[in-house]
Motif scaffolding. Sequence first.
Motif, PDB file in Angstrom:
ATOM      1  N   ASP A 239       0.834  -1.194   0.000  1.00  0.00           N
ATOM      2  CA  ASP A 239       0.000   0.000   0.000  1.00  0.00           C
ATOM      3  C   ASP A 239       0.870   1.245   0.000  1.00  0.00           C
ATOM      4  O   ASP A 239       2.083   1.179   0.231  1.00  0.00           O
ATOM      5  CB  ASP A 239      -0.907  -0.012   1.233  1.00  0.00           C
ATOM      6  CG  ASP A 239      -2.129   0.901   1.074  1.00  0.00           C
ATOM      7  OD1 ASP A 239      -2.309   1.458  -0.027  1.00  0.00           O
ATOM      8  OD2 ASP A 239      -2.882   1.043   2.060  1.00  0.00           O
ATOM      9  N   SER A 240       0.234   2.387  -0.251  1.00  0.00           N
ATOM     10  CA  SER A 240       0.916   3.677  -0.157  1.00  0.00           C
ATOM     11  C   SER A 240      -0.097   4.737   0.235  1.00  0.00           C
ATOM     12  O   SER A 240      -1.303   4.597  -0.032  1.00  0.00           O
ATOM     13  CB  SER A 240       1.593   4.059  -1.479  1.00  0.00           C
ATOM     14  OG  SER A 240       0.630   4.248  -2.500  1.00  0.00           O
ATOM     15  N   GLU A 241       0.387   5.788   0.876  1.00  0.00           N
ATOM     16  CA  GLU A 241      -0.488   6.863   1.326  1.00  0.00           C
ATOM     17  C   GLU A 241       0.269   8.178   1.289  1.00  0.00           C
ATOM     18  O   GLU A 241       1.419   8.265   1.722  1.00  0.00           O
ATOM     19  CB  GLU A 241      -0.987   6.589   2.745  1.00  0.00           C
ATOM     20  CG  GLU A 241      -1.968   7.618   3.267  1.00  0.00           C
ATOM     21  CD  GLU A 241      -2.475   7.292   4.666  1.00  0.00           C
ATOM     22  OE1 GLU A 241      -3.349   8.016   5.161  1.00  0.00           O
ATOM     23  OE2 GLU A 241      -1.979   6.309   5.261  1.00  0.00           O
ATOM     24  N   ARG A 242      -0.374   9.196   0.755  1.00  0.00           N
ATOM     25  CA  ARG A 242       0.195  10.543   0.744  1.00  0.00           C
ATOM     26  C   ARG A 242      -0.365  11.294   1.950  1.00  0.00           C
ATOM     27  O   ARG A 242      -1.575  11.403   2.116  1.00  0.00           O
ATOM     28  CB  ARG A 242      -0.178  11.257  -0.553  1.00  0.00           C
ATOM     29  CG  ARG A 242       0.115  12.746  -0.586  1.00  0.00           C
ATOM     30  CD  ARG A 242       1.585  13.045  -0.798  1.00  0.00           C
ATOM     31  NE  ARG A 242       1.779  14.464  -1.039  1.00  0.00           N
ATOM     32  CZ  ARG A 242       1.660  15.045  -2.242  1.00  0.00           C
ATOM     33  NH1 ARG A 242       1.336  14.308  -3.295  1.00  0.00           N
ATOM     34  NH2 ARG A 242       1.850  16.328  -2.388  1.00  0.00           N
ATOM     35  N   LEU A 243       0.521  11.802   2.804  1.00  0.00           N
ATOM     36  CA  LEU A 243       0.128  12.506   4.014  1.00  0.00           C
ATOM     37  C   LEU A 243       0.497  13.976   3.864  1.00  0.00           C
ATOM     38  O   LEU A 243       1.658  14.312   3.603  1.00  0.00           O
ATOM     39  CB  LEU A 243       0.828  11.895   5.224  1.00  0.00           C
ATOM     40  CG  LEU A 243       0.546  10.396   5.421  1.00  0.00           C
ATOM     41  CD1 LEU A 243       1.477   9.803   6.455  1.00  0.00           C
ATOM     42  CD2 LEU A 243      -0.895  10.186   5.824  1.00  0.00           C
ATOM     43  N   GLY A 275       0.480   4.903   9.865  1.00  0.00           N
ATOM     44  CA  GLY A 275      -0.051   6.168   9.377  1.00  0.00           C
ATOM     45  C   GLY A 275      -0.115   7.221  10.466  1.00  0.00           C
ATOM     46  O   GLY A 275       0.226   8.389  10.250  1.00  0.00           O
ATOM     47  N   ARG A 279       1.998  10.759  10.715  1.00  0.00           N
ATOM     48  CA  ARG A 279       1.302  12.035  10.925  1.00  0.00           C
ATOM     49  C   ARG A 279       1.877  12.773  12.132  1.00  0.00           C
ATOM     50  O   ARG A 279       2.007  14.005  12.121  1.00  0.00           O
ATOM     51  CB  ARG A 279      -0.205  11.796  11.105  1.00  0.00           C
ATOM     52  CG  ARG A 279      -0.933  11.432   9.828  1.00  0.00           C
ATOM     53  CD  ARG A 279      -2.452  11.434  10.024  1.00  0.00           C
ATOM     54  NE  ARG A 279      -3.143  11.176   8.769  1.00  0.00           N
ATOM     55  CZ  ARG A 279      -3.480   9.974   8.329  1.00  0.00           C
ATOM     56  NH1 ARG A 279      -3.204   8.919   9.071  1.00  0.00           N
ATOM     57  NH2 ARG A 279      -4.084   9.839   7.179  1.00  0.00           N
ATOM     58  N   SER A 313      -5.724  16.353   6.550  1.00  0.00           N
ATOM     59  CA  SER A 313      -5.647  15.152   5.719  1.00  0.00           C
ATOM     60  C   SER A 313      -7.035  14.639   5.366  1.00  0.00           C
ATOM     61  O   SER A 313      -7.262  14.073   4.275  1.00  0.00           O
ATOM     62  CB  SER A 313      -4.861  14.060   6.442  1.00  0.00           C
ATOM     63  OG  SER A 313      -3.528  14.455   6.640  1.00  0.00           O
TER      64      SER A 313
END
Length: 315
Positions: A239-243, A275, A279, A313
């Motif tokens: 997975d990937s996430e832009r924060l 995550g 943050r 976010s």
Amino acid sequence: MSGTAAIVTLTMNTALDVTADADNVVPTEKIRCRAERYDAGGGGVNVARFAHALGAPVSAVFTAGGSTGARVIDLVHATGVCEIPVLIEGGTRESFTVNDRASGRQYRFVLPGPVLSLGEQARCLEALRRAAGTAGIVVASGSLPPGVPPDFYQRVADICSDVGAMLVLDTSGGGLRHVTSGVHLLKPSIRELRECLDRPLHTEPEQIAAARELIDRGAAKVVVVSLGADGALLVTPDDSERLSAVPMTSVSCVGAGDALVAGVAVGLARRWPLGRAVRFGIAAASAKLQTPGTAAFHRDDVERYFVTQAAHSEA
């Protein structure tokens, strides 16, 4: 000072960070500076100071030599961080930052640091092994000084694997390219990721693919790419996430990346989900942007930005 800590940091290229203001930076002329401040620096030392400010029990293993090194030891001690200096023959380097009040620009001058002998390198690893034996997380951060081979951080990773500590690594150049296994979380900046893979990585999909390439190589389980004002990318095997970052005008960007790493490490020490830990790191970096030089932030500011970052976010 001795003791145990949830987080242990390693700094191979310690620095005395000097910050000052100047009315106008121009060539040739003498630049009269004022409002100077002195902080213990180098990546791992900064991470230790910032993690301590966040309430985490932390110890700092770092090289120290000469009168500059002695001053760094005193400065680390004054912060309340448990200091574990490894004395070296060469003098600890200085890093100099000048804030140009006329242009609003910041000029940073960084020296290479002293040459470390093989014996001094071995003593650093021995000190790390002793400290890491009772720690859950090790943060190795910063550049490698002259004389230290580029695969040194792989030796650090091997020690962490031996003692069962989780390694967070933030480095660049050869120190980054020569890590092949044993890192839990790798934190390159976007510039460092580009240099490591020798590709421009203009788009977010390209950046995610590059981070996952490091994971597929076995270099790390997780990669967090810091993007400055654009926040960070959290990339895992699946997975990937832009924060997002917290929008603001900064006082000084020096040490913001170290603050991000400190926040992530503290989150991991608290067994938070990835995550949430990242943050918290972004919130710590945001608070650091509001302090002069490499001065530590106030914990209340980090908590406030943490709430703001989460809301931003979700927007």
